[in-house]
Enzyme design. Sequence first.
Site, PDB file in Angstrom:
ATOM      1  CB  THR A 112     -13.227  -0.720  -6.409  1.00  0.00           C
ATOM      2  OG1 THR A 112     -11.833  -0.453  -6.132  1.00  0.00           O
ATOM      3  CG2 THR A 112     -14.019  -0.642  -5.016  1.00  0.00           C
ATOM      4  CE1 TYR A 130      -4.149   1.646  -0.081  1.00  0.00           C
ATOM      5  CE2 TYR A 130      -3.460   2.908   1.864  1.00  0.00           C
ATOM      6  CZ  TYR A 130      -4.227   2.578   0.824  1.00  0.00           C
ATOM      7  OH  TYR A 130      -5.268   3.458   0.462  1.00  0.00           O
ATOM      8  CE  LYS A 154      -7.320   6.217   0.759  1.00  0.00           C
ATOM      9  NZ  LYS A 154      -8.219   7.124   0.253  1.00  0.00           N
TER      10      LYS A 154
HETATM   11  O1  0WE Z   1      -7.227   3.150  -1.569  1.00  0.00           O
HETATM   12  C1  0WE Z   1      -7.183   1.996  -2.369  1.00  0.00           C
HETATM   13  C2  0WE Z   1      -6.786   1.878  -3.741  1.00  0.00           C
HETATM   14  C3  0WE Z   1      -5.845   3.151  -4.057  1.00  0.00           C
HETATM   15  C4  0WE Z   1      -5.152   2.823  -5.360  1.00  0.00           C
HETATM   16  C5  0WE Z   1      -5.278   1.951  -6.169  1.00  0.00           C
HETATM   17  C6  0WE Z   1      -4.628   2.127  -7.580  1.00  0.00           C
HETATM   18  C7  0WE Z   1      -4.420   0.740  -8.515  1.00  0.00           C
HETATM   19  C8  0WE Z   1      -4.218   1.430  -9.830  1.00  0.00           C
HETATM   20  C9  0WE Z   1      -4.642   4.123  -5.774  1.00  0.00           C
HETATM   21  N1  0WE Z   1      -4.151   4.507  -7.119  1.00  0.00           N
HETATM   22  C10 0WE Z   1      -4.253   3.125  -7.746  1.00  0.00           C
HETATM   23  N2  0WE Z   1      -3.399   3.321  -9.077  1.00  0.00           N
HETATM   24  C11 0WE Z   1      -3.281   2.380 -10.075  1.00  0.00           C
HETATM   25  O2  0WE Z   1      -2.760   2.682 -11.224  1.00  0.00           O
HETATM   26  N3  0WE Z   1      -7.596   0.852  -1.810  1.00  0.00           N
HETATM   27  C12 0WE Z   1      -7.770   0.771  -0.181  1.00  0.00           C
HETATM   28  C13 0WE Z   1      -7.501  -0.435  -2.402  1.00  0.00           C
HETATM   29  C14 0WE Z   1      -6.193  -0.978  -2.312  1.00  0.00           C
HETATM   30  O3  0WE Z   1      -5.116  -0.566  -3.068  1.00  0.00           O
HETATM   31  C15 0WE Z   1      -4.041  -1.271  -2.440  1.00  0.00           C
HETATM   32  C16 0WE Z   1      -4.207  -2.167  -1.659  1.00  0.00           C
HETATM   33  C17 0WE Z   1      -5.895  -2.202  -1.315  1.00  0.00           C
HETATM   34  C18 0WE Z   1      -6.586  -2.674  -0.359  1.00  0.00           C
HETATM   35  C19 0WE Z   1      -2.755  -1.211  -3.125  1.00  0.00           C
HETATM   36  C20 0WE Z   1      -1.753  -2.067  -2.502  1.00  0.00           C
HETATM   37  C21 0WE Z   1      -2.095  -2.915  -1.475  1.00  0.00           C
HETATM   38  C22 0WE Z   1      -3.589  -3.182  -1.147  1.00  0.00           C
END
Ligand code: 0WE
Length: 258
Positions: free
Chosen positions: A196, A158, A165
């Site tokens: 999502t 993350y 965050k």
């Molecule tokens: O906040 C999020 C999503 C955040 C996100 C995801 C992406 C994927 C594709 C932000 N930017 C991007 N950019 C991209 O190009 N989440 C809480 C979902 C999430 O994202 C992760 C998670 C989880 C859960 C990323 C790594 C590890 C776990």
Amino acid sequence: MLDLAGKNALVTGIANNRSIAWGIAQQLHKAGANLGVTYLSDDKGKMEKKVADLVAPLNPSLFLPCNVQNEAEINSTFATIADKWGSIDILIHCLAFANKEDLSGDFSQTSRFGFQTALEVSTYSLARLAGAAKPLMKSGGSILTLSYLGSVRAIPNYNVMGVAKAGLEASVRYLAAEMGPENIRVNAISAGPIRTLASSAVGGILDMIHHVEKIAPLRRTVTQLEVGNAAVFLCSDLGSGITGQVLYVDAGYEIMGM
Ligand code: 0WE
């Protein structure tokens, strides 16, 4: 008291029918809110069409492009709100972005630009939109953003989003302190992992979801509509005494230590 009739609610961050923002928009609509929807414009207008078709059943009275990296689009969004609505009651901030290469590997290798991008889109945008909404929240209001446990725990991969965050949750507290005297409440929902568009682009998300299904007290993950229900609660009069908080909507996962 869960009635949002006569309330103007702006929802950002709907990309498709899996978006958490879509779950929130549906429940706000069900509670009687008048919706405005923003979308991330692209040059081909594909996103505009996709989101417009999705939200059509909710009869949004405003449908506007709003890329938070574009000052002109932010200004024109709130100019239109001032013009067409006169005031706004609810702002839903459901936006995050980090470059894909910064969501795996070593956090210490995050580039300067990658860090800036993640915090600009995912963190600064809350303060920016809240500041623009503030003068239009004439009879008080409620601002809600979406966070994730990676803000307070080190979750594999993350990385920079966790830092974004953490900043977002701190921003919730500073905005709540600033805007409380105007009866504007500012809160976050920390949602458990949900499939999502954003999360599906992340390697290993299904394994993370299966882990939560094993460990969380409710032995499952949460749905977009459950997040939407908590959002309606926080934004309605039932949430009138709550500001500056991060509410976990995660099937209880956050309380577990083993
Ligand atoms: O906040 C999020 C999503 C955040 C996100 C995801 C992406 C994927 C594709 C932000 N930017 C991007 N950019 C991209 O190009 N989440 C809480 C979902 C999430 O994202 C992760 C998670 C989880 C859960 C990323 C790594 C590890 C776990």
